[in-house]
Design a protein around this motif. Structure first.
Motif, mmCIF file in Angstrom:
data_model
loop_
_atom_site.group_PDB
_atom_site.id
_atom_site.type_symbol
_atom_site.label_atom_id
_atom_site.label_comp_id
_atom_site.label_asym_id
_atom_site.label_seq_id
_atom_site.Cartn_x
_atom_site.Cartn_y
_atom_site.Cartn_z
ATOM 1 N N SER A 104 8.328 -1.375 6.944
ATOM 2 C CA SER A 104 7.950 -1.707 8.417
ATOM 3 C C SER A 104 6.819 -2.785 8.312
ATOM 4 N N SER A 105 5.946 -2.902 7.288
ATOM 5 C CA SER A 105 4.776 -3.850 7.319
ATOM 6 C C SER A 105 5.327 -5.301 6.951
ATOM 7 N N TYR A 125 -1.144 -6.848 7.611
ATOM 8 C CA TYR A 125 -0.125 -5.837 8.333
ATOM 9 C C TYR A 125 -0.027 -4.370 7.629
ATOM 10 N N ASN A 144 7.364 -6.275 10.128
ATOM 11 C CA ASN A 144 6.164 -6.822 11.340
ATOM 12 C C ASN A 144 5.793 -8.178 10.874
ATOM 13 N N ASN A 153 -3.261 -2.631 8.440
ATOM 14 C CA ASN A 153 -3.294 -2.046 9.614
ATOM 15 C C ASN A 153 -2.642 -0.854 9.733
ATOM 16 N N GLU A 154 -1.340 -0.668 9.106
ATOM 17 C CA GLU A 154 -0.635 0.479 8.848
ATOM 18 C C GLU A 154 -1.191 1.542 8.100
ATOM 19 N N THR A 213 5.304 -1.503 2.624
ATOM 20 C CA THR A 213 6.230 -0.843 3.171
ATOM 21 C C THR A 213 7.125 -1.633 4.017
ATOM 22 N N GLN A 241 -4.253 3.782 9.437
ATOM 23 C CA GLN A 241 -4.096 4.701 10.144
ATOM 24 C C GLN A 241 -3.355 5.913 9.509
ATOM 25 N N ARG A 242 -2.799 5.708 8.324
ATOM 26 C CA ARG A 242 -2.043 7.204 7.861
ATOM 27 C C ARG A 242 -2.366 7.265 6.462
#
Length: 551
Positions: A304-305, A330, A308, A333-334, A302, A337-338
């Motif tokens: 965002s990953s 990264y 980050n 971890n993302e 992603t 969660q989802r």
């Protein structure tokens, strides 16, 4: 993202000091890619830094294409780079700019240097220029054309511009110091002749400025305050400053260098990537084994990953090699969660439940979509007479009592379902196992098993009739070496198992879940990304992003 830690980097400290001294009214950075390939994760570090600074200090960040070498550049790369930046979520200031926008101004500054006797037209070829420059241990030698008059240089340079000389026969060089300790200051080339159509200016020019000459001028024209680049351009800063000091330009940007991003088992060199393309090791710039932005996106990372990750490694002056597992952490971890959980079988082995009730087709079982998030809901899985498990979860002969696999006489639990025991193996004439007969215990659904029963482990499974055919693309390291920056023969370090394709099955629930997300955790296997769905016949292709555990 931890903005506080990221803003402690040395470049932000420099900017803070500049602002305290009122050196600038507004901070202006730029990201200047060359349109000769796709962006890779090394570029991402620079992208994040330049765009972050502009946003954090309420300044602006320009997107400027460094298109001074038409022999390698193409409009398709301009489009690809814009697409990647938009996907990452970055917005550049105002309109996109190009170094070619400033060709007329850059040409005039070259004439200014000639008139100041700080540039001359040289007839040495590239090979001779390199030899005349000397080495770190020996001084350079003046070109025999170094002392031409201003008038002669102006005439020759104009004739270069008009296309009156063959390609490679002449160049414009700065007149600096052939005895400088820095080789880059030994009369560097400022212009060269290239009879190649430019993707943007077409055939308007047949001479093109070098990167070093054009870059600092473009920075100054655009009002860049902090010109940020990687450490390999540290020596270039002397030339950057020399050019700006010797032309009549208003703004004076400052160049600062930071460590570039190197990551294990990767190839970031565009030249080497082109070798891989030419030799059909990869098929495109967005091959998921590459660390291009588009390749990582296709693999399932992603935006965002990736951002980050870059913020997490920070900005330093120390070059280092980043472990691939750090990048993977990264996205893990993302997605932890989802990502919806689902069961998939990559290496199918058929089990037949010989005591399955004759009067029913299936037993419906409720299973959570996420073990720790009830808001993600539940799905129904179907236990039927014939199911698939992964053949790695079956072993014909066990060597000790600690093995947690299904085997004759040993019990395991099916994930969310019943305890089963293998009783018989069916083989083909070559001796390959084609299916296993099992018994299931109907009293074990949702029931905690007594420890004395010694159920060995939990295996995932899918129903044969309530599953969908799937191809699973398992991506591994493209290169066998950790550090490939100095490898000359990139073909010698190719990992022949960098891509494995498995043909298996996945829960039929995937057809509904694919309308919600493309990211999944295949239980006990890893994180996967939906690539394609084919409707006739029904088949799905998944790309593995990363394993659950490093093995």
């Amino acid at each position: 993202m931890d903005y506080i830690n990221y803003t402690k980097n040395f470049i932000c400290q420099i900017i803070n000091q500049d602002l305290q001294k009122n050196k600038y009214k507004i901070i202006c950075t730029r990201f200047p890619p060359e349109p000769n390939g796709y962006l890779h994760i090394g570029h991402l570090k620079s992208i994040c830094l330049n765009f972050f600074i502009a946003k954090f200090y309420k300044g602006k960040c320009n997107l400027r294409f460094d298109d001074t070498n038409p022999s390698k550049e193409h409009a398709k790369y301009v489009q690809a780079i814009q697409k990647d930046l938009k996907w990452l979520g970055f917005t550049w200031y105002s309109n996109i700019t190009y170094s070619s926008d400033y060709f007329h101004q850059i040409y005039q500054y070259a004439i200014e240097l000639i008139k100041k006797e700080l540039a001359y037209v040289d007839e040495l070829n590239i090979k001779d220029i390199r030899e005349y420059r000397g080495t770190l241990l020996t001084n350079g030698i003046d070109s025999p054309y170094r002392y031409r008059s201003v008038k002669e240089n102006l005439t020759l340079f104009e004739n270069m511009r008009l296309g009156k000389f063959p390609e490679g026969s002449m160049s414009l060089r700065a007149k600096i110091d052939m005895n400088s300790n820095a080789i880059i200051m030994r009369d560097p080339v400022l212009y060269r002749i290239k009879y190649i159509k430019h993707y943007k200016t077409k055939n308007e020019w047949c001479i093109y400025p070098t990167y070093d000459f054009a870059h600092c001028i473009a920075d100054a024209i655009e009002g860049i305050t902090h010109s940020l680049c990687t450490l390999e351009f540290q020596d270039n800063r002397m030339l950057y400053n020399w050019i700006l000091n010797n032309i009549s330009i208003k703004n004076y940007p400052k160049q600062y260098e930071f460590a570039k991003l190197n990551i294990e088992h990767s190839v970031l060199s565009k030249r080497k990537i082109n070798i891989l393309l030419k030799n059909n090791i990869i098929q495109s710039w967005n091959d998921p084994r590459l660390f291009t932005i588009s390749g990582l996106r296709k693999r399932g990372y992603t935006a965002s990953s990736l951002k980050n990750f870059c913020y997490g490694i920070g900005v330093t002056k120390q070059n280092n090699l980043i472990e691939q597992t750090f990048l993977e952490s990264y996205i893990k971890n993302e997605l932890n969660q989802r990502a919806y959980r689902i069961m998939a079988i990559l290496y199918p082995l058929k089990l037949i439940i010989i005591n399955f009730p004759k009067n029913i087709t299936e037993i419906i079982i409720k299973a959570p979509n996420h073990p720790n998030n009830s808001n993600m809901g539940y799905r129904y899985i179907f236990f039927t007479k014939e199911i698939y498990i992964d053949n790695t979860d079956f072993i014909e002969h066990i060597s000790d009592n600690t093995n947690k696999k299904l085997t004759i006489g040993q019990e395991v639990r099916l994930r969310y379902a019943f305890v089963i025991k293998a009783v018989n193996i069916i083989k083909d004439i070559q001796g390959n196992i084609i299916c296993v007969h099992c018994l299931y215990d109907p009293n074990t659904l949702g029931v905690k098993i007594n420890k004395n029963r010694n159920v060995k482990g939990i295996v995932h499974w899918v129903s044969k009739i309530y599953s969908v055919k799937s191809d699973f693309y398992l991506y591994n390291e493209l290169l066998i070496n950790k550090n490939n920056e100095n490898i000359k023969d990139i073909l010698s370090v190719i990992n022949k198992k960098s891509l494995l394709i498995c043909k298996g099955f996945i829960e039929k629930n995937i057809l509904q879940l694919c309308n919600i997300t493309k990211h999944f955790q295949f239980e006990r296997i890893g994180y996967f990304y939906l690539d394609k769905i084919f409707n006739n016949p029904k088949k799905i292709i998944f790309n593995r992003i990363t394993k659950l555990k490093k093995k």
